[in-house]
Design an enzyme around this catalytic site. Structure first.
Site, PDB file in Angstrom:
ATOM      1  N   HIS A  71      -2.159   1.996   2.697  1.00  0.00           N
ATOM      2  CA  HIS A  71      -1.155   2.250   1.656  1.00  0.00           C
ATOM      3  C   HIS A  71      -1.459   1.348   0.468  1.00  0.00           C
ATOM      4  O   HIS A  71      -2.094   0.290   0.618  1.00  0.00           O
ATOM      5  CB  HIS A  71       0.244   1.951   2.169  1.00  0.00           C
ATOM      6  N   GLU A  73       0.238  -0.786  -1.193  1.00  0.00           N
ATOM      7  CA  GLU A  73       0.682  -2.168  -1.075  1.00  0.00           C
ATOM      8  C   GLU A  73      -0.268  -2.987  -0.212  1.00  0.00           C
ATOM      9  O   GLU A  73      -0.635  -4.109  -0.558  1.00  0.00           O
ATOM     10  CB  GLU A  73       2.084  -2.249  -0.450  1.00  0.00           C
ATOM     11  N   CYS A 101       7.382   1.103   2.582  1.00  0.00           N
ATOM     12  CA  CYS A 101       7.789   1.580   3.909  1.00  0.00           C
ATOM     13  C   CYS A 101       7.908   0.376   4.847  1.00  0.00           C
ATOM     14  O   CYS A 101       7.644  -0.760   4.458  1.00  0.00           O
ATOM     15  CB  CYS A 101       6.759   2.584   4.445  1.00  0.00           C
ATOM     16  N   CYS A 104       4.546  -1.566   5.252  1.00  0.00           N
ATOM     17  CA  CYS A 104       4.204  -2.361   4.071  1.00  0.00           C
ATOM     18  C   CYS A 104       5.167  -3.534   3.900  1.00  0.00           C
ATOM     19  O   CYS A 104       4.746  -4.638   3.531  1.00  0.00           O
ATOM     20  CB  CYS A 104       4.190  -1.476   2.835  1.00  0.00           C
TER      21      CYS A 104
END
Length: 172
Positions: A71, A73, A101, A104
């Protein structure tokens, strides 16, 4: 600094304190998100700032890297950690176009990021206050300041258009 290759939802709560730099850095995160879209990824971009300088950048890469943890991040945190040669990132701010999420948020807490600024709220998976608030959960040994809704319309619109185009492709 790396060379840049350059669910419509509203934020349920107003942004908390944000600085004059927040929009500037969120615009850079949006550039990274647009690049993610160009290469076929969900358009989310992130960057890590320390002392008003970019120390890490990332965009969504799970499809390209065949890595469910890639992801934006996490990619930005990895880049920043390499830059400072330490997995702990105190006194930093992470900017991301979509609310983090759970995965993360866990990485953000573990890295000891001081502040998280996100654009669009994620009312299905958000862990920065929309669904869960892992970034400020009392039992954890670190808590980050959170500011949501920075350039939320632009961030939401990018995601909304991406998924609308995907639906059209599926119908064709």
């Amino acid at each position: 600094m790396k060379k840049s290759n350059p669910r419509e939802k509203s934020d349920p709560s107003p942004p908390t304190h944000h600085s004059s730099f927040d929009e500037r850095w969120m615009r850079r995160a949006l550039e990274l998100a647009k690049y993610a879209e160009e290469v076929g990824e969900v358009p989310v971009g992130a960057l890590v700032i320390k002392d008003n300088k970019i120390i890490g950048e990332g965009w969504n890469q799970p499809i390209h890297n065949q890595d469910p943890t890639a992801h934006a991040e996490v990619v930005a945190l990895r880049d920043a950690a390499k830059h400072v040669e330490n997995y702990r990132l105190p006194d930093t701010t992470l900017y991301v176009t979509l609310e983090p999420c759970v995965m993360c948020a866990g990485a953000i807490v573990h890295a000891r990021v001081a502040r998280v600024v996100y654009g669009a709220a994620d009312l299905q998976n958000g862990a920065g206050g929309s669904v869960f608030n892992l970034l400020q959960a009392p039992p954890l040994n670190h808590s980050a300041q959170v500011a949501g809704g920075i350039l939320s319309e632009e961030c939401s619109e990018l995601l909304k258009n991406f998924f609308a185009a995907r639906r059209l492709d599926c119908e064709s």
